[in-house]
Design a protein around this motif. Structure first.
Motif, PDB file in Angstrom:
ATOM      1  N   VAL A   1       0.835  -1.304   0.037  1.00 40.54           N
ATOM      2  CA  VAL A   1       0.151   0.133   0.130  1.00 40.54           C
ATOM      3  C   VAL A   1       1.038   1.082  -0.003  1.00 40.54           C
ATOM      4  CG1 VAL A   1      -1.773   1.242   1.203  1.00 40.54           C
ATOM      5  CG2 VAL A   1      -1.823  -1.201   1.323  1.00 40.54           C
ATOM      6  N   TYR A   2       0.834   1.966  -1.133  1.00 39.14           N
ATOM      7  CA  TYR A   2       1.604   3.211  -1.124  1.00 39.14           C
ATOM      8  C   TYR A   2       0.451   4.185  -1.379  1.00 39.14           C
ATOM      9  CZ  TYR A   2       6.223   5.685  -2.371  1.00 39.14           C
ATOM     10  OH  TYR A   2       7.159   6.315  -2.352  1.00 39.14           O
ATOM     11  N   ALA A   3       0.358   5.128  -0.455  1.00 39.30           N
ATOM     12  CA  ALA A   3      -0.733   6.097  -0.385  1.00 39.30           C
ATOM     13  C   ALA A   3      -0.224   7.249   0.072  1.00 39.30           C
ATOM     14  CB  ALA A   3      -1.727   5.600   0.707  1.00 39.30           C
ATOM     15  N   LYS A   4      -0.246   8.288  -0.752  1.00 38.81           N
ATOM     16  CA  LYS A   4       0.248   9.630  -0.525  1.00 38.81           C
ATOM     17  C   LYS A   4      -0.431  10.690  -1.198  1.00 38.81           C
ATOM     18  CE  LYS A   4       3.805  11.627  -2.257  1.00 38.81           C
ATOM     19  NZ  LYS A   4       3.091  12.862  -2.704  1.00 38.81           N
ATOM     20  N   SER A   5      -0.503  11.729  -0.973  1.00 39.07           N
ATOM     21  CA  SER A   5      -1.300  13.136  -1.653  1.00 39.07           C
ATOM     22  C   SER A   5      -0.584  13.595  -2.811  1.00 39.07           C
ATOM     23  CB  SER A   5      -1.339  14.087  -0.352  1.00 39.07           C
ATOM     24  OG  SER A   5      -2.270  15.146  -1.021  1.00 39.07           O
ATOM     25  N   TRP A   6      -0.896  14.037  -3.626  1.00 40.03           N
ATOM     26  CA  TRP A   6      -0.539  14.922  -4.655  1.00 40.03           C
ATOM     27  C   TRP A   6      -1.646  16.146  -5.020  1.00 40.03           C
ATOM     28  CZ3 TRP A   6      -1.334   9.650  -5.797  1.00 40.03           C
ATOM     29  CH2 TRP A   6      -2.245   9.239  -6.868  1.00 40.03           C
ATOM     30  N   GLY A   7      -1.209  16.916  -5.639  1.00 38.22           N
ATOM     31  CA  GLY A   7      -2.235  18.056  -6.065  1.00 38.22           C
ATOM     32  C   GLY A   7      -3.063  17.800  -7.167  1.00 38.22           C
TER      33      GLY A   7
ATOM     34  N   LEU B   1      -3.187  18.840 -10.138  1.00 39.22           N
ATOM     35  CA  LEU B   1      -2.427  19.678 -11.110  1.00 39.22           C
ATOM     36  C   LEU B   1      -2.758  19.646 -12.253  1.00 39.22           C
ATOM     37  CD1 LEU B   1       0.773  19.116  -9.056  1.00 39.22           C
ATOM     38  CD2 LEU B   1      -0.630  21.381  -8.932  1.00 39.22           C
ATOM     39  N   MET B   2      -3.626  18.614 -12.605  1.00 39.91           N
ATOM     40  CA  MET B   2      -3.837  18.218 -14.294  1.00 39.91           C
ATOM     41  C   MET B   2      -5.335  19.052 -14.263  1.00 39.91           C
ATOM     42  SD  MET B   2      -1.899  16.785 -16.091  1.00 39.91           S
ATOM     43  CE  MET B   2      -0.857  18.022 -15.502  1.00 39.91           C
ATOM     44  N   THR B   3      -5.903  19.375 -12.973  1.00 37.85           N
ATOM     45  CA  THR B   3      -7.268  20.139 -13.044  1.00 37.85           C
ATOM     46  C   THR B   3      -7.373  21.650 -12.762  1.00 37.85           C
ATOM     47  OG1 THR B   3      -8.226  17.984 -12.112  1.00 37.85           O
ATOM     48  CG2 THR B   3      -9.620  20.255 -11.866  1.00 37.85           C
ATOM     49  N   THR B   4      -6.346  21.998 -12.018  1.00 28.99           N
ATOM     50  CA  THR B   4      -5.884  23.298 -11.525  1.00 28.99           C
ATOM     51  C   THR B   4      -4.769  23.567 -11.004  1.00 28.99           C
ATOM     52  OG1 THR B   4      -6.890  25.442 -10.535  1.00 28.99           O
ATOM     53  CG2 THR B   4      -7.215  23.290  -9.464  1.00 28.99           C
ATOM     54  N   GLN B   5      -3.824  24.617 -11.305  1.00 31.30           N
ATOM     55  CA  GLN B   5      -2.443  24.902 -10.717  1.00 31.30           C
ATOM     56  C   GLN B   5      -2.911  25.992  -9.566  1.00 31.30           C
ATOM     57  OE1 GLN B   5       0.436  24.604 -13.621  1.00 31.30           O
ATOM     58  NE2 GLN B   5      -0.466  22.838 -14.375  1.00 31.30           N
ATOM     59  N   ASP B   6      -4.032  26.273  -9.320  1.00 31.24           N
ATOM     60  CA  ASP B   6      -4.294  27.613  -8.498  1.00 31.24           C
ATOM     61  C   ASP B   6      -4.369  26.887  -7.107  1.00 31.24           C
ATOM     62  OD1 ASP B   6      -5.428  30.403  -8.113  1.00 31.24           O
ATOM     63  OD2 ASP B   6      -6.538  28.956  -6.802  1.00 31.24           O
ATOM     64  N   PRO B   7      -3.565  27.117  -6.175  1.00 36.10           N
ATOM     65  CA  PRO B   7      -3.354  26.876  -4.882  1.00 36.10           C
ATOM     66  C   PRO B   7      -4.739  26.723  -4.032  1.00 36.10           C
ATOM     67  CG  PRO B   7      -1.587  28.476  -5.275  1.00 36.10           C
ATOM     68  CD  PRO B   7      -2.756  28.469  -6.371  1.00 36.10           C
TER      69      PRO B   7
ATOM     70  N   GLY C   1      -7.142  24.672  -5.915  1.00 39.49           N
ATOM     71  CA  GLY C   1      -6.830  22.976  -5.466  1.00 39.49           C
ATOM     72  C   GLY C   1      -6.976  22.508  -4.122  1.00 39.49           C
ATOM     73  N   LYS C   2      -6.810  23.678  -3.260  1.00 38.84           N
ATOM     74  CA  LYS C   2      -7.248  23.255  -1.894  1.00 38.84           C
ATOM     75  C   LYS C   2      -8.619  22.975  -1.619  1.00 38.84           C
ATOM     76  CE  LYS C   2      -6.164  23.990   2.733  1.00 38.84           C
ATOM     77  NZ  LYS C   2      -6.997  22.867   3.113  1.00 38.84           N
ATOM     78  N   GLN C   3      -9.351  23.824  -2.228  1.00 38.66           N
ATOM     79  CA  GLN C   3     -10.858  23.546  -2.265  1.00 38.66           C
ATOM     80  C   GLN C   3     -11.270  22.158  -2.638  1.00 38.66           C
ATOM     81  OE1 GLN C   3     -13.107  26.577  -4.108  1.00 38.66           O
ATOM     82  NE2 GLN C   3     -12.570  28.174  -2.665  1.00 38.66           N
ATOM     83  N   ILE C   4     -10.637  21.654  -3.906  1.00 33.69           N
ATOM     84  CA  ILE C   4     -10.796  20.301  -4.470  1.00 33.69           C
ATOM     85  C   ILE C   4     -10.483  19.356  -3.409  1.00 33.69           C
ATOM     86  CG2 ILE C   4     -10.243  18.816  -6.370  1.00 33.69           C
ATOM     87  CD1 ILE C   4      -9.992  21.433  -8.050  1.00 33.69           C
ATOM     88  N   GLN C   5      -9.098  19.238  -3.001  1.00 39.06           N
ATOM     89  CA  GLN C   5      -8.612  18.491  -2.047  1.00 39.06           C
ATOM     90  C   GLN C   5      -9.542  18.414  -0.904  1.00 39.06           C
ATOM     91  OE1 GLN C   5      -3.746  18.174  -2.429  1.00 39.06           O
ATOM     92  NE2 GLN C   5      -4.550  19.168  -0.709  1.00 39.06           N
ATOM     93  N   ASP C   6     -10.165  19.493  -0.079  1.00 39.26           N
ATOM     94  CA  ASP C   6     -10.950  19.231   1.012  1.00 39.26           C
ATOM     95  C   ASP C   6     -12.096  18.421   0.968  1.00 39.26           C
ATOM     96  OD1 ASP C   6      -8.957  20.488   2.408  1.00 39.26           O
ATOM     97  OD2 ASP C   6     -10.006  22.585   2.328  1.00 39.26           O
ATOM     98  N   LYS C   7     -12.696  18.422  -0.452  1.00 38.47           N
ATOM     99  CA  LYS C   7     -13.732  17.486  -0.485  1.00 38.47           C
ATOM    100  C   LYS C   7     -13.447  15.994  -0.303  1.00 38.47           C
ATOM    101  CE  LYS C   7     -14.707  18.086  -5.115  1.00 38.47           C
ATOM    102  NZ  LYS C   7     -15.266  18.092  -6.204  1.00 38.47           N
ATOM    103  N   TYR C   8     -12.168  15.545  -0.123  1.00 42.16           N
ATOM    104  CA  TYR C   8     -11.846  14.275  -0.161  1.00 42.16           C
ATOM    105  C   TYR C   8     -10.992  13.731   1.444  1.00 42.16           C
ATOM    106  CZ  TYR C   8     -13.117  14.212  -4.865  1.00 42.16           C
ATOM    107  OH  TYR C   8     -13.859  14.448  -5.875  1.00 42.16           O
TER     108      TYR C   8
END
Ligand code: CP
Length: 326
Positions: free
Chosen positions: A239-245, A247-253, A256-263
């Motif tokens: 199991v190799y589980a890590k975060s990434w941005g 970045l293919m959807t948006t490069q706006d921080p 990007g953070k709003q999208i991340q926070d959904k998960y």
């Protein structure tokens, strides 16, 4: 065994053939054994490595710097902001001039659309090997240490072993995609069945995905993609589980953070680990957002190999340097 790697760059994971990667691992294990026994192994006596950083680091800097000293040479830590790069030194100047001062040039530059190009332009102008300490596309030295660690824990024959490469939630910053991209390129070459799991907005680069599928076809390994973390964990050996941005959807921080926070529920915890095989190993390149990306219970638990994995950065990189810079 392919032994002539002298003068070669390592920028992308597929720059070295599978047989050449096997040579690196053989040498890495030999160097690891020598260090454990206190046997001298000064294969790079009087040689020097420039380590040029455009981004922060704990493990990469420490392991390259210490590794060069253990090989009898010296590594110079060069923080890009302390150089004349912002005053006109281009990739050509860096390659030409550092190529005359040093026996190898290692670079970390993770800016989207800039880092990998920078490394390649320095390599074009350099007479000595250029080693990728992480760009926005690849993290090949991390991946060599990961492969070494998996083989130590699961045996050298990895055929039909299931490896999950999963996105995980982190709140600290939009992390580069280079680690999962390197993993999906390299691991199928060693027969692992790779399952890539991520929410829809966290796709990897399309050409990397195509190359990963091609490697899996070529080496008869599985490669699947899912948006279900729990489904992916089922019966996994690794199991190799890590975060990434995203970045293919948006490069706006902020976006990007709003999208991340959904998960936020994409955390590696004991309940999810229980879906994997009982002897599954948990891996992460670090740094991890503790108790956000992974619970401390998992990270410090019996299935976690994160510190052995971090240690293997040293041995794998020493092998690459000894083979390419001699
Ligand atoms: N895994 C890794 O590359 O760590 P650092 O960012 O600390 O170098």
């Amino acid at each position: 065994m392919q032994t002539d790697l002298r003068g070669r760059d390592l920028i992308g994971d597929l720059d070295f053939s599978k047989e050449e990667v096997e040579t690196i691992l053989d040498v890495a294990w030999d160097l690891k054994r020598k260090r454990a026994l206190g046997e001298p192994h000064a294969y790079l006596r009087d040689k020097t490595l420039a380590m040029l950083f455009f981004f922060s680091s704990t493990r990469t800097r420490g392991s390259f710097e210490s590794g060069m000293a253990q090989l009898g040479g010296h590594a110079a830590f060069i923080e890009s902001r302390t150089t004349q790069i912002s005053h006109g030194d281009t990739e050509k100047e860096l390659g030409e001039i550092f190529g005359r001062y040093f026996d190898g040039i290692a670079i970390r530059h993770v800016d989207m659309g800039i880092g990998n190009r920078y490394l390649n332009l320095v390599a074009e102008a350099s007479r000595v090997p250029v080693l990728n300490m992480q760009c926005e596309i690849y993290h090949p030295h991390q991946c060599l240490a990961d492969l070494m660690t998996i083989m130590e824990k699961k045996g050298r024959n990895l055929r039909r072993r299931k490896m999950v490469v999963s996105w995980a939630y982190a709140s600290s910053y939009l992390k580069p995609m280079s680690v999962p991209q390197s993993l999906i390129l390299q691991m199928p070459r060693f027969g692992m069945d790779v399952v890539l799991a991520h929410p829809p907005e966290f796709k990897l680069m399309p050409d990397i995905m195509e190359q990963a599928r091609e490697q899996a076809r070529k080496y008869g390994a599985g490669f699947e993609v899912t948006d279900n973390m729990e489904e992916a964990f089922k019966d996994a050996d690794v199991v190799y589980a890590k975060s990434w941005g995203p970045l293919m959807t948006t490069q706006d921080p902020d976006e990007g953070k709003q999208i991340q926070d959904k998960y936020k529920d994409w955390i590696t915890d004991a309940r999810k680990m229980a879906l994997a095989k009982e002897d599954a190993i948990y891996m992460h390149p670090l740094p991890a957002d503790r108790d956000v990306e992974v619970t401390s219970e998992v990270m410090d638990g019996p299935n976690s190999v994160v510190f052995d994995e971090a240690e293997n950065r040293l041995h794998a990189q020493k092998a690459v340097m000894a083979l390419t810079m001699r």
